[in-house]
Write an enzyme that holds these catalytic residues in place. Structure first.
Site, mmCIF file in Angstrom:
data_model
loop_
_atom_site.group_PDB
_atom_site.id
_atom_site.type_symbol
_atom_site.label_atom_id
_atom_site.label_comp_id
_atom_site.label_asym_id
_atom_site.label_seq_id
_atom_site.Cartn_x
_atom_site.Cartn_y
_atom_site.Cartn_z
ATOM 1 N N ARG A 152 0.826 -1.209 0.000
ATOM 2 C CA ARG A 152 0.000 0.000 0.000
ATOM 3 C C ARG A 152 0.862 1.263 0.000
ATOM 4 O O ARG A 152 0.456 2.299 -0.488
ATOM 5 C CB ARG A 152 -0.834 -0.086 1.278
ATOM 6 N N LYS A 208 2.547 -17.481 8.638
ATOM 7 C CA LYS A 208 1.843 -17.732 9.892
ATOM 8 C C LYS A 208 1.477 -16.385 10.508
ATOM 9 O O LYS A 208 2.140 -15.392 10.185
ATOM 10 C CB LYS A 208 2.709 -18.561 10.826
ATOM 11 N N HIS A 261 8.557 -21.526 9.160
ATOM 12 C CA HIS A 261 9.969 -21.420 8.787
ATOM 13 C C HIS A 261 10.847 -22.426 9.538
ATOM 14 O O HIS A 261 11.958 -22.722 9.114
ATOM 15 C CB HIS A 261 10.487 -19.987 8.950
ATOM 16 N N LYS A 308 14.657 -25.113 8.382
ATOM 17 C CA LYS A 308 15.979 -25.105 9.026
ATOM 18 C C LYS A 308 16.745 -26.369 8.639
ATOM 19 O O LYS A 308 16.178 -27.456 8.580
ATOM 20 C CB LYS A 308 15.825 -25.043 10.554
ATOM 21 N N GLU A 366 13.392 -18.604 23.973
ATOM 22 C CA GLU A 366 13.821 -17.319 23.427
ATOM 23 C C GLU A 366 14.245 -16.410 24.569
ATOM 24 O O GLU A 366 13.696 -16.508 25.674
ATOM 25 C CB GLU A 366 12.665 -16.649 22.675
ATOM 26 N N ASP A 382 1.126 -18.968 19.192
ATOM 27 C CA ASP A 382 2.233 -18.397 18.424
ATOM 28 C C ASP A 382 3.337 -19.423 18.138
ATOM 29 O O ASP A 382 3.978 -19.358 17.099
ATOM 30 C CB ASP A 382 2.826 -17.203 19.200
ATOM 31 N N HIS A 425 5.265 -24.415 15.336
ATOM 32 C CA HIS A 425 6.656 -24.884 15.335
ATOM 33 C C HIS A 425 6.849 -26.162 16.171
ATOM 34 O O HIS A 425 7.432 -27.134 15.703
ATOM 35 C CB HIS A 425 7.591 -23.815 15.900
ATOM 36 N N LYS A 430 9.262 -17.051 26.251
ATOM 37 C CA LYS A 430 10.021 -15.829 25.979
ATOM 38 C C LYS A 430 10.741 -15.386 27.234
ATOM 39 O O LYS A 430 10.335 -15.717 28.337
ATOM 40 C CB LYS A 430 9.070 -14.728 25.516
#
Ligand code: NAD
Length: 484
Positions: free
Chosen positions: A51, A148, A178, A182, A216, A235, A240, A331
């Protein structure tokens, strides 16, 4: 060992959302690296479409900056980047209106492979797919790539699948996870199905349990609104971790081809038992170190979204009956580390007596960082002090063993985008797989909501809530450490 580069056919790749964060951080740098590797033949083109009102020259400037910022490497300075920019174009396009579409149609080359990468929110998938058809952009060689999250529950995933199916065949739809791109994830299949050594032991008779950890160190910075609506279960776990579980648990497919592989993965998801409420731990990080706590970071002081989840899953089939799979992701943990540990059973009898000690064999598959495989084996402790046993790692780092002249292997996006151009869907999720994963996850989330459960707090830079340790301790097991 130098990796072989097999050029793909010439293509037009249209990146919808080409000015967005994902395009700048991942897609454009990945395309540039494949260009540098010589994988893109003459005549291929990359067309940003978004956009944002830009001309092609300004988009090239944006792309060059993105590539310099996110991993273009040495080639940025030797003229290759300028040559790459020569194949980059841009059309200001409105996904929900008619602006830009006729220009886009004019830019595409007849009879080339056409890939449409939808690097936009899922709310625009239907609009874009419909306009690709309506404006005659699709040809016999079209593929559509979607990012995703693929839905936020079973009903929305079904809606998305139905919408895409109105305009494209399933064989043209590439749902990206993704993690599947890997190097080590594919190596997981090579290790399992390319060796005689492991597969005979790969079952509940010899495997005590399996741990899958995706940890993470970062918080939710930059994605607060999305994350607070999603949480770790949607998430990370639904996609994953469940994909990794499938690759570990699936039966050998007859061929390494899209449908045989995806059929076997689907069978694993369908064999998962519902998870007992006391086999799940949700967590949310407290402030710590320099960082704010979760609630502060998302700006919602009463948020009950989980930034951590650990659970015990059972795959109810002949191979895995009785072997638990422990999955955890979170996280702001102590280290960034994605690893699968296959923990084998103890030898049935110790000829060395109880004083010698016992160590289970563990196969550790590291996905990031430092991709590689370690097999922990038991040997005699060195020295004359009698027969005592100790554990030593047989360690293989892929970068050291296989890295082409010290360079990193292609990253997941590089591999996956080239697979899209080749028309190979093996590493992409099929619609029924995604729906089956949601069908397993939805009741877990509904249970939390019904019981009004609040996540357990955990310290930032820790290994997660204490209850997650307890989940293991109850079964007389322990998590392997989270190490960088
Ligand atoms: P972003 O907000 O940074 O970019 C969105 C892009 O879409 C921009 O280029 C914008 O111009 C374009 N856009 C928005 N509305 C439009 C419209 N009506 N018409 C045309 N273009 C429009 O988002 P992002 O972070 O790049 O994420 C894109 C997608 O990828 C999302 O679905 C996201 O969930 C997913 N994703 C992102 C990441 C990431 O690290 N950023 C990781 C995994 C998945």
């Amino acid at each position: 060992m130098v990796s072989r580069v097999i050029p793909v056919d010439p293509f037009d790749l249209v990146v919808f959302g080409g000015t967005g964060d994902l395009a700048r951080r991942k897609i454009l740098p990945a395309l540039f690296r494949r260009y540098c590797a010589g994988q893109m033949p003459e005549g291929s083109r990359i067309i940003g479409a978004a956009r944002t009102d830009l001309d092609a020259a300004s988009y090239r400037t944006l792309a060059a900056q993105a590539i310099r910022d996110h991993g273009g490497g040495r080639a940025c300075e030797d003229g290759t980047l300028d040559r790459f920019l020569g194949i980059v174009d841009y059309v200001t396009t409105d996904a929900q209106g008619d602006q830009g579409w006729p220009d886009l149609a004019r830019l595409l080359t007849k009879d080339l492979v056409r890939a449409f990468y939808l690097s936009v929110g899922p709310g625009l998938f239907g609009d874009i797919a419909q306009r690709i058809r309506a404006h005659g952009l699709a040809n016999g060689q079209s593929r559509i790539v979607v990012e995703k999250p693929f839905g936020h529950d079973l009903a929305s995933a079904r809606d998305l699948n139905r919408t895409l199916a109105t305009h494209f065949e399933e064989g043209q739809v590439y749902r990206i996870d993704h993690y599947l791109g890997k190097e080590t994830v594919q190596n997981l299949m090579a290790v399992r199905f390319g060796n005689m050594l492991f597969e005979p032991l790969w079952n509940s008779q010899y495997v005590d349990h399996i741990q899958i950890t995706v940890a993470e160190t970062v918080g939710v910075g930059g994605r607060e609104d999305y994350y607070d609506r999603a949480g770790a279960m949607r998430d990370m776990m639904q996609n994953h971790l469940m994909q990794l579980l499938c690759l570990i648990a699936m039966e050998p497919p007859a061929r390494f081809e899209p449908d045989p592989v995806r059929d076997e993965k689907l069978k694993v998801i369908r064999a998962l038992d519902p998870v007992e409420p006391h086999h799940i731990v949700r967590g949310q990080y407290d402030p710590g170190g320099e960082g704010p706590g979760y609630r502060e970071e998302v700006g919602r002081p009463r948020s009950t979204t989980e930034s951590y989840v650990a659970l015990k899953a059972h795959v109810s089939n002949w191979r895995w009956s009785g072997t638990p799979f422990y999955l955890r992701t979170g996280k702001r943990l102590v280290a960034r580390s994605s690893v699968i540990n296959v923990v084998f059973k103890d030898a049935p009898h110790s000829i060395f007596g109880p004083e010698a000690g016992r160590h289970a064999n563990i196969l550790s598959i590291r996905l990031q960082p430092n991709e590689g495989i370690t097999l922990h084996v038991t040997i005699k402790e060195p020295g004359p002090g009698g027969m005592r046993l100790t554990e030593v790692p047989l360690d293989m780092s892929f970068a050291k063993a296989l890295g082409p002249d010290g360079q990193d292997p292609p990253d997941a996006y590089e591999r996956l985008i080239m697979d899209v151009i080749r028309g190979n869907q093996t590493l992409f999720m099929r619609g029924d797989e995604v729906e089956a994963a949601w069908a397993w996850v939805d009741p877990i989330i509904a249970g939390w909501q019904k019981r009004g459960e609040v996540p357990k707090p955990y310290d930032a830079a820790s290994t997660g809530p204490l209850d997650a340790d307890q989940l293991m301790r109850r079964d007389k097991r322990a998590w392997r450490g989270i190490k960088p």
